[in-house]
Structures are given as structure tokens and as C-alpha cells.
Motif scaffolding. Structure first.
Motif, PDB file in Angstrom:
ATOM      1  N   GLN A  92      43.501 -15.104  87.250  1.00 24.39           N
ATOM      2  CA  GLN A  92      43.824 -14.383  88.482  1.00 24.39           C
ATOM      3  C   GLN A  92      43.101 -14.977  89.681  1.00 24.39           C
ATOM      4  O   GLN A  92      43.614 -14.951  90.804  1.00 24.39           O
ATOM      5  N   LEU A  93      41.908 -15.510  89.470  1.00 25.94           N
ATOM      6  CA  LEU A  93      41.160 -16.133  90.562  1.00 25.94           C
ATOM      7  C   LEU A  93      41.936 -17.303  91.144  1.00 25.94           C
ATOM      8  O   LEU A  93      42.075 -17.430  92.367  1.00 25.94           O
ATOM      9  N   GLY A 124      40.904 -25.932  91.383  1.00 26.30           N
ATOM     10  CA  GLY A 124      41.097 -26.165  89.947  1.00 26.30           C
ATOM     11  C   GLY A 124      39.829 -26.673  89.287  1.00 26.30           C
ATOM     12  O   GLY A 124      39.514 -26.280  88.158  1.00 26.30           O
ATOM     13  N   TYR A 125      39.074 -27.536  89.988  1.00 25.47           N
ATOM     14  CA  TYR A 125      37.801 -28.012  89.436  1.00 25.47           C
ATOM     15  C   TYR A 125      36.858 -26.841  89.170  1.00 25.47           C
ATOM     16  O   TYR A 125      36.191 -26.784  88.121  1.00 25.47           O
ATOM     17  N   ALA A 126      36.775 -25.924  90.123  1.00 20.64           N
ATOM     18  CA  ALA A 126      35.874 -24.778  89.961  1.00 20.64           C
ATOM     19  C   ALA A 126      36.292 -23.932  88.757  1.00 20.64           C
ATOM     20  O   ALA A 126      35.440 -23.465  87.981  1.00 20.64           O
ATOM     21  N   CYS A 127      37.595 -23.751  88.588  1.00 20.71           N
ATOM     22  CA  CYS A 127      38.071 -22.934  87.468  1.00 20.71           C
ATOM     23  C   CYS A 127      37.839 -23.636  86.134  1.00 20.71           C
ATOM     24  O   CYS A 127      37.475 -22.984  85.142  1.00 20.71           O
ATOM     25  N   VAL A 128      38.048 -24.941  86.078  1.00 20.27           N
ATOM     26  CA  VAL A 128      37.788 -25.680  84.848  1.00 20.27           C
ATOM     27  C   VAL A 128      36.301 -25.645  84.510  1.00 20.27           C
ATOM     28  O   VAL A 128      35.913 -25.532  83.343  1.00 20.27           O
ATOM     29  N   SER A 129      35.451 -25.731  85.523  1.00 19.23           N
ATOM     30  CA  SER A 129      34.008 -25.653  85.288  1.00 19.23           C
ATOM     31  C   SER A 129      33.638 -24.305  84.692  1.00 19.23           C
ATOM     32  O   SER A 129      32.839 -24.221  83.747  1.00 19.23           O
ATOM     33  N   MET A 130      34.216 -23.229  85.206  1.00 15.30           N
ATOM     34  CA  MET A 130      33.953 -21.902  84.661  1.00 15.30           C
ATOM     35  C   MET A 130      34.500 -21.782  83.251  1.00 15.30           C
ATOM     36  O   MET A 130      33.874 -21.155  82.383  1.00 15.30           O
ATOM     37  N   LEU A 131      35.652 -22.400  82.993  1.00 12.95           N
ATOM     38  CA  LEU A 131      36.226 -22.360  81.648  1.00 12.95           C
ATOM     39  C   LEU A 131      35.341 -23.109  80.658  1.00 12.95           C
ATOM     40  O   LEU A 131      35.146 -22.659  79.521  1.00 12.95           O
TER      41      LEU A 131
END
Length: 297
Positions: free
Chosen positions: A16-17, A66-73
């Protein structure tokens, strides 16, 4: 603790983010490409597409998001494995430290859980190379080397390891590669790290499916452990004591906290049953009870 449920909550948050945060940049690109207000193309004879700087800024913003979300993943995956290790009372194995260091924590936990629990990540049906690439991309975008670009390139080491990277723009894949003498493709220059919305959603779905499989695999581990613990408990149970009928000998009667030996005419003494659990199965080092997940007997 329901480990899988909490992972799904984190994945849903990341999903959702990205969807909420990416919307204005997606709309800006659409308006520019459609020539709609406030991006009506002005008259020009230079052949350059109008509002190229604005379009590129929106595109870079989507990738950085997308980088930030992949880092969180990636961090979510790490905590997921670490939590299962604690829940299953699996001790660190120093012999596997090289696997963690050289091949990353996905391969490291795969080796640790297979050795300790008999769980093979390959049986999940999920592309493990994709999970490993999530970690590599996180490391790459968090440790950039060039100040002049918003989007880093894949490292040569990662390209040799990945062979066919997932987080890559297909146009760059076609333009920047050539067939080598050994039949494998080689890179003319390193391509940029690409994390589009579709690529991110594919990675999120893969992690969700892996977590579902992990839940089932750990349930089977719990069932096997429970059977062995019950079997061990039955083998180690002491034979019941028989009351002595001799004059003046103690008569044994059960009590609420153990066996009460009543000796006539002396006072009663309490001998509590041992509360120590049977030895932990599989030869694993037992962690503090509050941190361990054990099957219900």
C-alpha cells in the motif's frame, strides 16, 4: 507468535505504501505522454520531447521509491528468518558463517534450517534467486558509488552471480548485452537497477507465497518434534513406587504437588516431582524458554 501473519502484514504495508506514494508520479508521466494540462507541448523544432526533465524526474522518483520498498522487504525477510530461528530454538552454527558471508542470509538460513530442521527452501516452489536478488538490490542502493546519478548500476560481482537479473530494464538488457564465446551473455556496461511497480509486486507476491510454505513446513517440524518428545517422555517415565506394608514403613499417597510420603507416626514430607523438561530433540542447543516455540503436548 504467528510469524507468517506478521510477515504478511509487513508485506501488505509495503504494497500500500508504494501504491499510495507512486500515484502522483504515475499521473505526471501520463499527463506528459498524453500532452494534457499542464503539460501541453509547446511549439518546437528541435526534435526533443517536451517536458523531458519533468518526465525523467517522475520516472527516477518511482524507481527510488521502489528502492525504498525493496530495502524494507529485504529487512522484513531477515527479521522473518531470525524470528523463526528463535521460535524453533535453532542455535547458530559457526561452520555456516562462511555461507552467510559469501552467499547472503537467504542461502545461509537455507543451509541452517536444512541442517537443523530438515527444511529445504527449494521445496517451496518460490524462485530463491529472486529472494537473493532482493537482498543484493537493497545492498546496492544503500551503498552507491556515484554522486551524479539517482539510479545506481548493478555491480560486476552481482551480474556474474545473477546471470539474468530480475530488477533490470528490458530495453537495457537487449541493448547492453552480447553473446560470449561460451554461449553466455556478457554485459557491455553495467545496467541500472530497475524497480518498477510490476517488479516490486512480483517480489512481494513471492515473499508472501514463501511465508505460506514456511508456515506449513514449520508445522510439520512441530509435529515431528512433538512425537519424539512424547516418545522420549514415555521412555524416561520412572516406574510407579509401590507402598510398603511393613510396620512403621512410609505409605505413599499422591499429592497435588508431588508424592507425599506419610510415615507413621512421624510427620509428612513432600518430595515434588521434577519439573525439568525432557532433553531437547535433534541435539539442538536450547534457548531461553520464553524465546522458544515448542509443540503443544
Amino acid at each position: 507468535m504467528d510469524v507468517g501473519w506478521f510477515l504478511h502484514q509487513r508485506v501488505a504495508f509495503i504494497r500500500q505504501l508504494y501504491g499510495t506514494s507512486s500515484a502522483p508520479y504515475v499521473e505526471r508521466k501520463r499527463l506528459i505522454e498524453a500532452g494534457e494540462h499542464p503539460f501541453e507541448p509547446p511549439y518546437s523544432e528541435d526534435g526533443e520531447p517536451p517536458f523531458q526533465a519533468e518526465w525523467q524526474e517522475a520516472d527516477d522518483s518511482l524507481h527510488v521509491l521502489g528502492y525504498a520498498c525493496v530495502s524494507m522487504l529485504s529487512d522484513t525477510l531477515k527479521v522473518f528468518f531470525d524470528t523463526w530461528q528463535r521460535q524453533a530454538c535453532v542455535a547458530d552454527d559457526l561452520d555456516l558463517a562462511k555461507v552467510f558471508k559469501k552467499r547472503g542470509f537467504v542461502a545461509g538460513y537455507n543451509a541452517l534450517f536444512e541442517q537443523s530442521l530438515g527444511i529445504r527452501f527449494e521445496d517451496s516452489g518460490v524462485d530463491l534467486a529472486l529472494l537473493e536478488e532482493v537482498v543484493l538490490v537493497r545492498n546496492r542502493v544503500q551503498h552507491q558509488e556515484w554522486l551524479g546519478l539517482n539510479r545506481p548500476s548493478h555491480s560486476e560481482t552481482d551480474l556474474k552471480r545473477l546471470k539474468s537479473p530480475f530488477f533490470l530494464d528490458e530495453s537495457e538488457r537487449n541493448v547492453l548485452t552480447r553473446d560470449g564465446q561460451d554461449g553466455e551473455r556478457t554485459w557491455l556496461i553495467a545496467p541500472r537497477v530497475s524497480v518498477t511497480g510490476d517488479q516490486l509486486l512480483s517480489a512481494l507476491d513471492a515473499v508472501d507465497r514463501f511465508a505460506d510454505w514456511m508456515d506449513e513446513a514449520m508445522d510439520l517440524v512441530g509435529e515431528r518434534r512433538g512425537e519424539r518428545m512424547r516418545s522420549t517422555s514415555r521412555r524416561r517415565r520412572p516406574a510407579p513406587m509401590k507402598p510398603s506394608l511393613g510396620r512403621g514403613a512410609p505409605v505413599l499417597t499422591p499429592g497435588s504437588r508431588g508424592v507425599v510420603a506419610v510415615a507413621a507416626p512421624s510427620r509428612a514430607t513432600v518430595r515434588p516431582r521434577s519439573s525439568a523438561p525432557p532433553p531437547f530433540p535433534d541435539g539442538l542447543a536450547q534457548l531461553p524458554a520464553a524465546a522458544c516455540w515448542l509443540p503443544t503436548l
